[in-house]
Design a protein around this motif. Structure first.
Motif, PDB file in Angstrom:
ATOM      1  N   GLY A 164     -36.486 -35.238 -99.261  1.00 45.84           N
ATOM      2  CA  GLY A 164     -35.646 -35.889-100.259  1.00 45.84           C
ATOM      3  C   GLY A 164     -35.740 -37.379-100.088  1.00 45.84           C
ATOM      4  N   GLU A 165     -34.642 -38.046-100.408  1.00 43.27           N
ATOM      5  CA  GLU A 165     -34.638 -39.494-100.233  1.00 43.27           C
ATOM      6  C   GLU A 165     -34.053 -39.836 -98.880  1.00 43.27           C
ATOM      7  OE1 GLU A 165     -32.818 -41.785-103.244  1.00 43.27           O
ATOM      8  OE2 GLU A 165     -34.278 -41.218-104.772  1.00 43.27           O
ATOM      9  N   THR A 194     -31.026 -34.696-111.680  1.00 42.67           N
ATOM     10  CA  THR A 194     -32.444 -35.063-111.617  1.00 42.67           C
ATOM     11  C   THR A 194     -33.354 -33.866-111.400  1.00 42.67           C
ATOM     12  OG1 THR A 194     -32.142 -35.448-109.262  1.00 42.67           O
ATOM     13  CG2 THR A 194     -32.002 -37.375-110.710  1.00 42.67           C
ATOM     14  N   TYR A 224     -39.190 -41.600-100.117  1.00 38.25           N
ATOM     15  CA  TYR A 224     -39.358 -40.197 -99.755  1.00 38.25           C
ATOM     16  C   TYR A 224     -39.334 -40.015 -98.244  1.00 38.25           C
ATOM     17  CZ  TYR A 224     -41.718 -35.835 -98.806  1.00 38.25           C
ATOM     18  OH  TYR A 224     -42.031 -34.613 -98.304  1.00 38.25           O
ATOM     19  N   THR A 255     -35.256 -33.494-103.994  1.00 36.34           N
ATOM     20  CA  THR A 255     -35.686 -34.289-105.154  1.00 36.34           C
ATOM     21  C   THR A 255     -36.942 -33.654-105.722  1.00 36.34           C
ATOM     22  OG1 THR A 255     -37.036 -35.690-103.736  1.00 36.34           O
ATOM     23  CG2 THR A 255     -34.809 -36.481-104.211  1.00 36.34           C
ATOM     24  N   ASP A 288     -30.453 -38.942 -97.456  1.00 38.83           N
ATOM     25  CA  ASP A 288     -29.991 -37.619 -97.888  1.00 38.83           C
ATOM     26  C   ASP A 288     -29.605 -36.716 -96.722  1.00 38.83           C
ATOM     27  OD1 ASP A 288     -30.091 -37.861-100.620  1.00 38.83           O
ATOM     28  OD2 ASP A 288     -32.116 -37.047-100.848  1.00 38.83           O
TER      29      ASP A 288
END
Lengths: 287, 587
Positions: B11-12, B100, B49, B75, B15
């Motif tokens: 994910g980011e 998203t 990422y 994501t 997160d």
């Protein structure tokens, strides 16, 4: 520590190669006297110096000593002291060493407040490289590398120390042997980082900041009503540069040295022959 | 049903990817399964990422492979980033309710599990637990008993209160139940548990642990990726053993602080990465010239300059071997596995003190961030030995005084090693300097003394060559025509890569070298082989260069400098190509 230590016990059998008349002779003698006066001896004393004329000091003194690289004497001294708080640690440097290449370390050494002393031989010039401007040189001081002067104001080391949270700030004049010794002694006795800026004239390359200049300009704070425990007074003395003050300018009576805050008491050289007891706990943490 | 599983959460940054991955890895480890983790991360705090990958098996795992079986995608980008590793039947867990993620397309042939992570987490007590819901879902897919996750969550959250532990355990249950109820049970995985006890740790932690075990009492450092974990590990732990961690104002201060502490007699260390090594280089010369024992750890990352701070590379070998002006005797030791990070650290301290010399302990990002399972005996503290070398106490100082009663800290003994008196030792007071000096430590420019002292310092290296074991680790067929050499973290990938090669009938002899200087003489090994291939994560083949220098023969090079470590299957393919199409070794 033996009580019969004389300051000459701190002298090595090397003859200094400083120029005749150099202020560093007086600075060093005062350091040795102050160490002896405070009950230290060569075997419990560690002197650290950097590069330059000031850096030679460890060679002329007899004690445990390290002569390091330019500008980095303070971190070495702090490392020595933290790893063995029983040692008396004194760091010596010059104005280039301390306020130029080592300025960052100076600020952080001051705020760390380790119980040691730092003596800076400030001659407002680079001597060993034969006369270039130093960070404390006057704005119009002409040298080979600054033919019209540095054209920037000199560093005010005392202000730098005060702004960094110094707990002991003093200034001395190397040829006033008695006052110099007495102040360095107070720096050693101070519970924390004892900073002493010493005006230590360079007779070869600096014809402005001379012995005569200093004799005429100095105001000994002992002869005034200055109270070194008064921060505001200290601030005023430090920020007004019209008179050159000597003596203890500021001392924080409530100073708590780093080692005390961090609980560092024992020398770190004593370790077991194998892993410390209970070390398998370190492994079990990762279950 | 396969028992091997490659799992990832992505994910980011921000997160909670790392902590979620670690909770899962610990659950697997506590269930007696072997684990090997790796991280993809960017040099930023939020956004960008990031992924945490876990490979697990009942058998030992040494590497990552180009394969991903279960992916928790927080994501949409997570799916794109891992497309190459996903395969037919890969399971992707995602939250289709997330704004998203609403239009996310699951690639053909893969199984998308749309799990309302956030709403289930809210049901359990808070949206923040959505990652734990996903872990519960993954447990169901992998047929991994969720009770193991309970323990891991307890370990993670117990300091924050039992309520939080239970909420998290509940969140995991909700994830598991959701998958069980909403999707048919036709997943291919069945993760066994065993009674084995494993510990799970990474290379930086192993270095920190090794330092404490070896009696290191003083650490000074400046934060830098990927070496900071060494400092973070030691902080709070070393104090319990009478030591101190100092966060210095910069790397110059760090190494000088450590030098000072070492002069006081403490076992001292600093750790940094390439840019920090550059800054420390001047003092590194001082350390050697003053014959101060010091361990300097370089956890390499991708360079030069700031390069790619969060990416893998083995580009500093030349720097550690040759860095600094003048000729500087030093040792360079490079652990090849996480467990070796521990043992080589212990050894580095012994070598430093026995020979009064700076020791570079060279690790790399891949080792630093990889968590791996080991039986606790791999770190058996009873095996740790501390050798302090020629330390002289009050009684012994006398025999090292000159005729005028002065202690000689640089006395040129036949083995090159001098006596060492810690400050405080009566009659031991002495000077030490970075200038050339005589036996007393005093400055000199006398030709004879200069030569004597240079020879003395070099003699220590020669003595060490004779007295210590500079061996290597060997795998595969000792009689194979193909010899593969590597250093650092490539060992695991190569060991597993050999299994892929064996399937193709390619046998290799694999030698993993943990000592860069001094190093084992590999002349015979190279001469015996038909083809020698040197594997390393850099562009120019720095280790290949030293091998060629040693054996006076060209070798083939397999280099990777993308910023990502070798994967076992990918490395096998490179070796396969090198063996089948032996190109003219180029340089």
């Amino acid at each position: 520590m033996s009580s019969d230590v004389r300051f000459t016990d701190f002298k090595s059998d090397k003859q200094p190669t400083w120029c005749p008349g150099c202020g560093d002779f007086g600075t060093m003698n005062g350091m040795m006297k102050a160490l002896a006066e405070t009950g230290n001896d060569p075997d419990n004393t560690f002197v650290v110096a950097g590069i330059g004329c000031s850096g030679k000091i460890g060679t002329y003194m007899h004690s445990y000593a390290l002569h390091g690289v330019h500008g980095r004497a303070l971190p070495v001294g702090i490392g020595v002291k933290m790893a063995n708080p029983e040692l008396e640690v004194m760091v010596a440097g010059g104005d280039g060493d301390g306020y130029s290449i080592g300025a960052g370390h100076f600020v952080h050494a001051v705020r760390r407040n380790v119980d040691m002393s730092y003596v800076v031989m400030d001659n407002r010039i680079y001597g060993l490289t034969k006369g270039q401007a130093s960070p404390t040189s006057r704005e119009d001081f002409e040298t080979a590398t600054t033919p019209e002067g540095p054209k920037q104001p000199p560093v005010n080391p005392l202000a730098l120390a005060l702004a960094s949270g110094a707990t002991f700030i003093a200034q001395t004049f190397s040829s006033d042997s008695q006052r110099h010794t007495e102040v360095v002694q107070k720096a050693i006795e101070h519970d924390g980082f004892g900073f002493v800026n010493v005006y230590s004239p360079c007779v070869t390359f600096n014809d402005v900041d001379t012995y005569d200049y200093w004799r005429d300009s100095i105001v000994d704070l002992a002869e005034t009503d200055h109270d070194p425990h008064d921060y505001e007074q200290a601030q005023e003395r430090i920020m007004t540069g019209d008179r050159e003050h000597i003596g203890v300018i500021y001392q924080d009576e409530n100073s708590v040295p780093f080692e005390e805050r961090e609980g560092l008491e024992d020398p770190m050289y004593d370790i077991p022959d194998g892993a410390p007891e209970g070390a398998m706990d370190l492994v079990r943490e990762f279950y | 049903m396969p028992d091997d599983l490659n799992w990832a959460i992505g994910g980011e940054a921000g997160d909670g990817i790392d902590s979620t991955g670690k909770i899962f890895a610990q659950a697997l480890s506590r269930a007696g399964r072997h684990v090997f983790t790796s991280k993809d991360f960017a040099s930023r705090i939020r956004g960008g990422y990031t992924a945490y990958k876990v490979r697990t098996s009942v058998d030992r795992v040494e590497s990552v492979v180009d394969r991903l079986d279960i992916l928790i995608a927080l994501t949409e980008r997570t799916i794109d980033e891992n497309l190459d590793e996903l395969h037919e039947g890969s399971v992707i867990i995602y939250d289709g309710e997330r704004t998203t993620m609403q239009d996310v397309e699951i690639p053909e042939g893969m199984v998308g599990l749309d799990v309302p992570l956030k709403s289930l987490a809210e049901d359990a007590g808070g949206a923040i637990m959505r990652n734990v819901v996903a872990l519960g879902a993954a447990c169901e897919v992998a047929s991994f008993p969720i009770e193991n996750l309970d323990e891991s969550l307890e370990k993670r959250f117990k300091d924050k209160g039992q309520a939080l532990v239970e909420n998290n355990q509940q969140a995991a249950r909700l994830g598991q139940e959701y998958v069980a109820e909403e999707y048919d049970h036709d997943f291919d995985y069945d993760l066994e548990t065993t009674d084995a006890d494993y510990v799970l740790l990474n290379g930086d932690e192993a270095i920190g642990m090794g330092a404490i075990a070896a009696g290191c009492r003083f650490y000074a450092g400046y934060p830098i990726t990927p070496a900071t974990d060494v400092m973070e590990y030691l902080t709070g732990r070393i104090d319990q053993y009478g030591g101190k961690v100092v966060q210095a104002e910069d790397e110059l201060a760090a190494i000088n602080l450590a030098l000072g502490a070492a002069r006081s007699g403490a076992r001292a260390m600093t750790a940094t990465s390439g840019p920090g090594i550059d800054l420390m280089t001047e003092t590194f010369g001082l350390v050697a010239q003053t014959e101060t024992p010091l361990v300097i750890c370089d956890v390499m990352r991708s360079g030069p300059s700031t390069g790619m701070p969060t990416k893998q590379e083995q580009g500093d070998l030349d720097m550690t071997l040759y860095g600094g002006h003048g000729e500087i005797p030093r040792f360079v030791v490079a652990p090849t596995t996480v467990a070796e990070c521990f043992w080589k650290t212990v050894e580095a301290f012994n070598l430093a003190e026995k020979y009064q010399i700076p020791v570079f302990l060279v690790s790399d990002l891949a080792l630093a961030v990889t968590e791996q399972t080991f039986p606790p005996e791999a770190f058996d503290m009873d095996e740790v030995e501390v050798e302090r070398g020629k330390v002289v106490d009050e009684g012994e100082v006398d025999s090292w005084l000159d005729e005028q009663g002065r202690f000689q800290p640089h006395f040129p003994s036949a083995d090159g090693v001098s006596p060492r008196a810690f400050p405080g030792t009566t009659d031991g007071a002495h000077m030490t300097t970075g200038l050339e000096h005589d036996a007393l430590g005093r400055r000199t420019e006398e030709e004879e003394v200069r030569v004597e002292q240079v020879d003395k310092r070099q003699q220590k290296v020669e003595t060490a060559r004779e007295e210590e074991t500079w061996d290597y680790r060997e795998f595969g067929d000792p009689d194979a025509d193909t010899l593969v050499l590597s250093w650092g973290s490539n060992e695991g990938a190569m060991r597993e890569g050999m299994e892929f090669l064996a399937e193709d009938g390619i046998d290799v002899r694999f030698i993993s070298v943990p000592y860069i200087f001094p190093r084992p003489d590999l002349t015979e090994e190279v001469k015996e082989a038909e083809t020698t291939i040197v594997v390393e994560c850099n562009a120019t083949g720095q280790f290949a260069d030293v091998i060629e220098h040693d054996v006076l023969e060209r070798v083939q090079r397999v280099n990777k400098y993308t910023g990502v470590r070798f994967k076992a299957d990918e490395l096998a393919e490179e070796i396969r190509q090198a063996v089948r199409e032996p190109q003219e070794a180029t340089k």
